[in-house]
Design a protein around this motif. Structure first.
Motif, mmCIF file in Angstrom:
data_model
loop_
_atom_site.group_PDB
_atom_site.id
_atom_site.type_symbol
_atom_site.label_atom_id
_atom_site.label_comp_id
_atom_site.label_asym_id
_atom_site.label_seq_id
_atom_site.Cartn_x
_atom_site.Cartn_y
_atom_site.Cartn_z
ATOM 1 N N GLY A 64 0.783 -1.232 0.000
ATOM 2 C CA GLY A 64 0.000 0.000 0.000
ATOM 3 C C GLY A 64 0.813 1.279 0.000
ATOM 4 O O GLY A 64 0.282 2.352 -0.300
ATOM 5 N N HIS A 65 2.102 1.172 0.345
ATOM 6 C CA HIS A 65 2.889 2.408 0.430
ATOM 7 C C HIS A 65 4.352 2.141 0.101
ATOM 8 O O HIS A 65 5.059 1.467 0.846
ATOM 9 N N THR A 66 4.784 2.679 -1.023
ATOM 10 C CA THR A 66 6.195 2.539 -1.367
ATOM 11 C C THR A 66 6.635 3.707 -2.245
ATOM 12 O O THR A 66 5.810 4.489 -2.740
ATOM 13 N N HIS A 67 7.956 3.829 -2.371
ATOM 14 C CA HIS A 67 8.562 4.827 -3.265
ATOM 15 C C HIS A 67 9.591 4.054 -4.082
ATOM 16 O O HIS A 67 10.765 3.982 -3.707
ATOM 17 N N LEU A 68 9.155 3.444 -5.155
ATOM 18 C CA LEU A 68 10.048 2.565 -5.919
ATOM 19 C C LEU A 68 11.238 3.321 -6.506
ATOM 20 O O LEU A 68 12.288 2.741 -6.742
ATOM 21 N N THR A 202 -1.389 10.418 1.674
ATOM 22 C CA THR A 202 -0.465 11.376 2.276
ATOM 23 C C THR A 202 0.274 10.696 3.419
ATOM 24 O O THR A 202 -0.210 9.707 3.976
ATOM 25 N N HIS A 203 1.461 11.203 3.753
ATOM 26 C CA HIS A 203 2.145 10.749 4.964
ATOM 27 C C HIS A 203 1.523 11.484 6.149
ATOM 28 O O HIS A 203 1.269 12.682 6.054
ATOM 29 N N LEU A 204 1.321 10.775 7.255
ATOM 30 C CA LEU A 204 0.716 11.448 8.407
ATOM 31 C C LEU A 204 1.215 10.849 9.718
ATOM 32 O O LEU A 204 1.306 9.627 9.872
ATOM 33 N N ALA A 259 -0.338 7.214 5.251
ATOM 34 C CA ALA A 259 0.860 6.397 5.430
ATOM 35 C C ALA A 259 1.454 6.618 6.815
ATOM 36 O O ALA A 259 1.588 7.753 7.274
ATOM 37 N N HIS A 260 1.793 5.526 7.460
ATOM 38 C CA HIS A 260 2.482 5.454 8.756
ATOM 39 C C HIS A 260 1.557 5.572 9.969
ATOM 40 O O HIS A 260 1.269 4.598 10.620
ATOM 41 N N VAL A 261 1.120 6.801 10.300
ATOM 42 C CA VAL A 261 0.337 7.023 11.529
ATOM 43 C C VAL A 261 0.999 6.296 12.707
ATOM 44 O O VAL A 261 0.390 5.511 13.422
ATOM 45 N N THR A 310 5.763 -1.343 2.401
ATOM 46 C CA THR A 310 7.191 -1.542 2.664
ATOM 47 C C THR A 310 7.915 -0.217 2.854
ATOM 48 O O THR A 310 9.047 -0.201 3.324
ATOM 49 N N ASP A 311 7.274 0.905 2.443
ATOM 50 C CA ASP A 311 7.994 2.163 2.294
ATOM 51 C C ASP A 311 9.119 1.892 1.280
ATOM 52 O O ASP A 311 9.052 0.929 0.529
ATOM 53 N N SER A 312 10.157 2.717 1.233
ATOM 54 C CA SER A 312 11.156 2.502 0.176
ATOM 55 C C SER A 312 12.306 1.637 0.672
ATOM 56 O O SER A 312 12.474 1.429 1.873
HETATM 57 ZN ZN LIG Z 1 6.639 7.230 2.295
#
Ligand SMILES: [Zn+2]
Length: 410
Positions: A64-68, A202-204, A259-261, A310-312
């Motif tokens: 659900g959340h990555t920066h390839l 969004t990152h939060l 993302a994150h929380v 996974t994030d990046s």
């Molecule tokens: Zn991120």
């Protein structure tokens, strides 16, 4: 496309449902049937058979959340306690290394597929990844990142219009917009993003520093933002937590994937629970940065949809959601296997607005399927969910939309 039946040791359909000696029949990119192999063979005689006798078949995993685009930075920048220092080093290294976006995104998509990930929610600065993502057989939401805290943020708005105008949704790709985070992106950009008829993320509440900055302008962010020229003093501290600030913006009632929380108090959680936002928890990335005690179990109990990311690779070892789920299993051995598997499949599908098509194995859904080796062919179907997480079986096959996009050894 030829009709085929994947024949496995078993099938985990999602939820509590698993079938021994199971299979999945696929045609035209969709699931035609799921159940015992012998029944499928009777119903769909003439189908080609792909034999995977030591594998459990499960829904394709969702990242659900990555920066390839940061995938070539793996292991290069250790975290030494100051998030702005780390971000600064990542940005510097990005410049030093030059730019092979095609090679980086291509390799990252291949690595994702090899890890059983069939869908990614990928965020890209200046939307550079989208054209490369389009070439891959992976399913994706390509989020274009918006960033800007200064009052004169006109550039990002022009760029937003362009991102949406150039939208190119097709079977495997949908587009989205990602205002970066409340500490880097002002309300004007959030509101503009929310006006667009695309998916939103969004990152939060990622760091303590973010909360300090929003509450009273203290902490490490202002100096960093000044140093990189993103600060003109126009952003006033809001006096509340990141979550309360975000929810207070309203944003046309749109649902975001948050993302994150990593940091949420009881009131934050109660407020979040009444809304339709999802959360992308990134367990190994949170661990890398030393964020502990994520409240995802309480969120799930309150009805908040929590998926996995996974994030990046800059803050993680792999782009595999199977690895992410196994990490979570080791960290929280009391947590039911089915709960973790849901976070890596159907919850991710919901978070990316795609649950009608993917996230579980059901007739009519898209044929996004992963085959993972079981530790012992003698186990029963009821033990399969735990075995996926407790074993170390590798991904043997990944299918997206009925096409085999990865085959492991053997
Ligand atoms: Zn991120």
């Amino acid at each position: 496309m030829v009709m085929l039946i994947l024949r496995g040791h078993s099938v985990w359909l999602g939820g509590a449902a698993a079938v021994g000696r199971g299979g999945v029949a696929v045609d035209g990119g969709r699931i035609l049937g799921v159940g015992e192999y012998s029944d499928l063979l009777g119903e769909f005689s003439g189908a080609a058979v792909v034999d995977l006798p030591d594998c459990v078949l499960l829904p394709g995993l969702v990242n659900g959340h990555t920066h390839l685009e940061l995938s070539d930075l793996g292991g290069r920048v250790p975290f030494e306690g100051d998030f702005t220092e780390w971000v600064g080093r990542i940005v510097e290294l990005r410049t030093e290394l030059g730019d092979d976006i095609a090679g980086t995104i291509g390799a990252a998509c291949e690595a994702s597929l090899a890890g059983g990930v069939t869908t990614v929610g990928d965020i890209s600065h200046e939307n550079r990844a989208r054209a490369e993502l389009a070439k891959s057989g992976i399913r994706k939401v390509a989020f274009a990142e918006l960033i800007g805290l200064r009052e004169d943020v006109v550039g990002p708005l022009d760029y937003l219009a362009q991102c949406v105008w150039e939208r190119s949704d097709d079977g495997l790709m949908r587009v989205g917009v990602s205002p970066h985070a409340p500490y880097s992106t002002n309300r004007k950009l959030y509101e503009a993003a929310a006006e667009c008829d695309v998916l939103l993320t969004t990152h939060l509440a990622e760091t303590v520093a973010e909360a300090d900055f929003l509450r009273d302008g203290s902490g490490i962010w202002p100096a960093y933002l000044k140093r990189i020229g993103r600060w003109d003093g126009s952003f006033e501290p809001v006096g509340v937590s990141p979550i309360r600030y975000f929810l207070g913006m309203e944003l046309s009632g749109r649902d975001f994937l948050l993302a994150h929380v990593n940091y949420a108090d009881d009131e934050d959680l109660a407020l979040l629970a009444g809304r339709g936002h999802s959360v992308a928890y990134c367990p190994r990335s949170a661990d890398f940065f030393g964020h502990r005690n994520h409240r995802f179990r309480e969120m799930l109990a309150m009805g908040i949809n929590v998926c996995l990311g996974t994030d990046s690779l800059a803050s993680n070892d792999s782009l595999s959601i199977l690895d992410e789920m196994r990490f979570l299993r080791r960290r929280y051995p009391q947590l039911e296997a089915e709960t973790i598997l849901a976070m890596g499949t159907i919850n991710g599908a919901r978070a990316l607005g795609w649950a009608d098509e993917i996230g579980s194995l059901a007739v009519g859904k898209a044929a996004d399927i992963v085959a993972v080796a079981v530790s012992d062919r003698g186990i029963g179907a009821e033990d399969v969910p735990a075995d996926i997480l407790d074993g170390d079986g590798q991904v043997k096959l990944t299918m997206v939309g009925g096409t085999v996009v990865y085959r492991g050894d053997g």
